[in-house]
Design a protein around this motif. Structure first.
Motif, mmCIF file in Angstrom:
data_model
loop_
_atom_site.group_PDB
_atom_site.id
_atom_site.type_symbol
_atom_site.label_atom_id
_atom_site.label_comp_id
_atom_site.label_asym_id
_atom_site.label_seq_id
_atom_site.Cartn_x
_atom_site.Cartn_y
_atom_site.Cartn_z
ATOM 1 N N GLY A 142 0.785 -1.227 0.000
ATOM 2 C CA GLY A 142 0.000 0.000 0.000
ATOM 3 C C GLY A 142 0.816 1.276 0.000
ATOM 4 O O GLY A 142 0.289 2.354 0.269
ATOM 5 N N LYS A 143 2.113 1.182 -0.299
ATOM 6 C CA LYS A 143 3.012 2.340 -0.226
ATOM 7 C C LYS A 143 3.581 2.716 -1.589
ATOM 8 O O LYS A 143 3.720 1.884 -2.472
ATOM 9 C CB LYS A 143 4.193 2.029 0.719
ATOM 10 C CG LYS A 143 3.799 1.578 2.114
ATOM 11 C CD LYS A 143 3.340 2.722 2.964
ATOM 12 C CE LYS A 143 2.865 2.296 4.337
ATOM 13 N NZ LYS A 143 3.892 1.882 5.232
ATOM 14 N N LYS A 144 3.940 4.010 -1.720
ATOM 15 C CA LYS A 144 4.675 4.480 -2.893
ATOM 16 C C LYS A 144 6.154 4.204 -2.636
ATOM 17 O O LYS A 144 6.683 4.533 -1.581
ATOM 18 C CB LYS A 144 4.423 5.963 -3.122
ATOM 19 C CG LYS A 144 2.987 6.224 -3.514
ATOM 20 C CD LYS A 144 2.757 7.651 -3.904
ATOM 21 C CE LYS A 144 1.309 7.784 -4.361
ATOM 22 N NZ LYS A 144 1.001 9.078 -4.895
ATOM 23 N N VAL A 145 6.817 3.619 -3.646
ATOM 24 C CA VAL A 145 8.148 3.038 -3.441
ATOM 25 C C VAL A 145 9.169 3.583 -4.433
ATOM 26 O O VAL A 145 8.902 3.655 -5.635
ATOM 27 C CB VAL A 145 8.062 1.492 -3.594
ATOM 28 C CG1 VAL A 145 9.430 0.857 -3.482
ATOM 29 C CG2 VAL A 145 7.102 0.906 -2.575
ATOM 30 N N VAL A 146 10.354 3.948 -3.916
ATOM 31 C CA VAL A 146 11.520 4.257 -4.739
ATOM 32 C C VAL A 146 12.466 3.059 -4.632
ATOM 33 O O VAL A 146 12.748 2.597 -3.525
ATOM 34 C CB VAL A 146 12.249 5.531 -4.255
ATOM 35 C CG1 VAL A 146 13.554 5.729 -5.001
ATOM 36 C CG2 VAL A 146 11.367 6.747 -4.400
ATOM 37 N N ILE A 147 12.935 2.565 -5.766
ATOM 38 C CA ILE A 147 13.857 1.432 -5.799
ATOM 39 C C ILE A 147 15.262 1.980 -6.031
ATOM 40 O O ILE A 147 15.475 2.791 -6.934
ATOM 41 C CB ILE A 147 13.469 0.443 -6.916
ATOM 42 C CG1 ILE A 147 12.039 -0.078 -6.675
ATOM 43 C CG2 ILE A 147 14.465 -0.703 -6.996
ATOM 44 C CD1 ILE A 147 11.440 -0.803 -7.866
ATOM 45 N N GLY A 170 2.673 -2.789 -3.414
ATOM 46 C CA GLY A 170 3.343 -1.497 -3.467
ATOM 47 C C GLY A 170 3.247 -0.861 -4.834
ATOM 48 O O GLY A 170 2.921 -1.527 -5.816
ATOM 49 N N GLU A 171 3.530 0.440 -4.900
ATOM 50 C CA GLU A 171 3.485 1.183 -6.159
ATOM 51 C C GLU A 171 4.864 1.785 -6.439
ATOM 52 O O GLU A 171 5.226 2.808 -5.860
ATOM 53 C CB GLU A 171 2.447 2.298 -6.083
ATOM 54 C CG GLU A 171 2.345 3.113 -7.344
ATOM 55 C CD GLU A 171 1.468 4.354 -7.173
ATOM 56 O OE1 GLU A 171 1.661 5.296 -7.973
ATOM 57 O OE2 GLU A 171 0.635 4.397 -6.253
ATOM 58 N N PRO A 172 5.658 1.172 -7.327
ATOM 59 C CA PRO A 172 6.973 1.738 -7.654
ATOM 60 C C PRO A 172 6.813 3.069 -8.400
ATOM 61 O O PRO A 172 6.128 3.131 -9.414
ATOM 62 C CB PRO A 172 7.617 0.694 -8.561
ATOM 63 C CG PRO A 172 6.787 -0.543 -8.410
ATOM 64 C CD PRO A 172 5.417 -0.082 -8.034
ATOM 65 N N THR A 173 7.413 4.143 -7.858
ATOM 66 C CA THR A 173 7.299 5.459 -8.496
ATOM 67 C C THR A 173 8.544 5.810 -9.307
ATOM 68 O O THR A 173 8.451 6.546 -10.280
ATOM 69 C CB THR A 173 7.061 6.561 -7.455
ATOM 70 O OG1 THR A 173 8.151 6.576 -6.522
ATOM 71 C CG2 THR A 173 5.750 6.327 -6.712
ATOM 72 N N ASP A 188 9.486 -1.417 -17.191
ATOM 73 C CA ASP A 188 8.102 -1.803 -16.898
ATOM 74 C C ASP A 188 7.258 -0.610 -16.456
ATOM 75 O O ASP A 188 6.481 -0.692 -15.506
ATOM 76 C CB ASP A 188 8.064 -2.920 -15.840
ATOM 77 C CG ASP A 188 8.644 -4.224 -16.358
ATOM 78 O OD1 ASP A 188 8.786 -4.370 -17.598
ATOM 79 O OD2 ASP A 188 8.963 -5.105 -15.545
ATOM 80 N N GLY A 189 7.456 0.521 -17.130
ATOM 81 C CA GLY A 189 6.679 1.723 -16.845
ATOM 82 C C GLY A 189 7.183 2.558 -15.688
ATOM 83 O O GLY A 189 6.607 3.598 -15.372
ATOM 84 N N VAL A 190 8.284 2.147 -15.055
ATOM 85 C CA VAL A 190 8.845 2.888 -13.920
ATOM 86 C C VAL A 190 10.057 3.672 -14.415
ATOM 87 O O VAL A 190 10.990 3.087 -14.971
ATOM 88 C CB VAL A 190 9.253 1.928 -12.773
ATOM 89 C CG1 VAL A 190 9.817 2.712 -11.593
ATOM 90 C CG2 VAL A 190 8.073 1.063 -12.337
#
Length: 202
Positions: A142-147, A170-173, A188-190
């Protein structure tokens, strides 16, 4: 290919490092790491895979430099909105991710936790495509994520992380790295952000 790099790869192999770990330690592709470990000191050198070995010891060995670089990476990550979790890819991405999480919390006033991803290439020598998030750190659900990692060589590890983060809710931003050895600007869109982009000419 440099004999010193061959010797270093073979030394790591004798210490029990997997091909993936050797690739990460030397910042080369899996193909290059495999090639390096198969070379014989007495044989004539064969043609190596096209790759660039990256040595960022002058940053990693100095906490002040590591902090400054992490600050720049955090600044780039904010271009894609606020993040609640920073995922560091083991092992070299973790120091950057730790400091980036701290910077992001200061910059955005959003509580930012740290998560750690262990890629499959570090875990086993198989063709499986699944790594794992560490249960000892923050959750991505449920979180916005930076990889975060040090180097992108092929983008395969990043695809693995993105798939796992999404599977966990999670949502990779964005993806933020020190060095990008590819022409990849998104996976993949990130979107991919890097301080340094290495390009091969000719």
């Amino acid at each position: 290919m440099n004999q010193k790099l061959i010797n270093k790869a073979q030394d790591l192999r004798q210490k029990g490092f997997t091909t993936g770990e050797i690739a990460d330690q030397l910042n080369v592709s899996m193909d290059t790491a495999r090639w390096l470990t198969l070379q014989k000191p007495s044989e004539e050198e064969t043609v190596a895979p096209v790759d660039f070995a990256i040595n960022w010891n002058t940053i990693g060995g100095n906490s002040t430099r590591l902090r400054f670089v992490s600050g720049a990476l955090a600044d780039m990550a904010t271009e894609h909105g606020e993040a609640e979790v920073v995922v560091g890819i083991a092992a070299s991405g973790i120091p950057f991710a730790t400091m980036i999480a701290d910077f992001l919390e200061e910059m955005t006033d959003v509580a930012t936790s740290l998560a750690v991803f262990h890629p499959n290439k570090h875990r086993v020598e198989t063709n499986e495509s699944e790594g794992a998030m560490s249960a000892n750190f923050g959750s991505v659900s449920g979180k916005k994520v930076v990889i975060v990692d040090d180097v992108i060589t092929s983008g395969n590890t990043m695809k693995e992380v993105i798939k796992t983060v999404k599977a966990l809710g999670g949502e990779p931003t964005s993806i933020t790295v020190l060095i990008n050895k590819t022409d990849i600007s998104e996976i993949d869109g990130v979107p991919v952000e890097s301080l340094i982009k290495v390009s091969r000419l000719g």
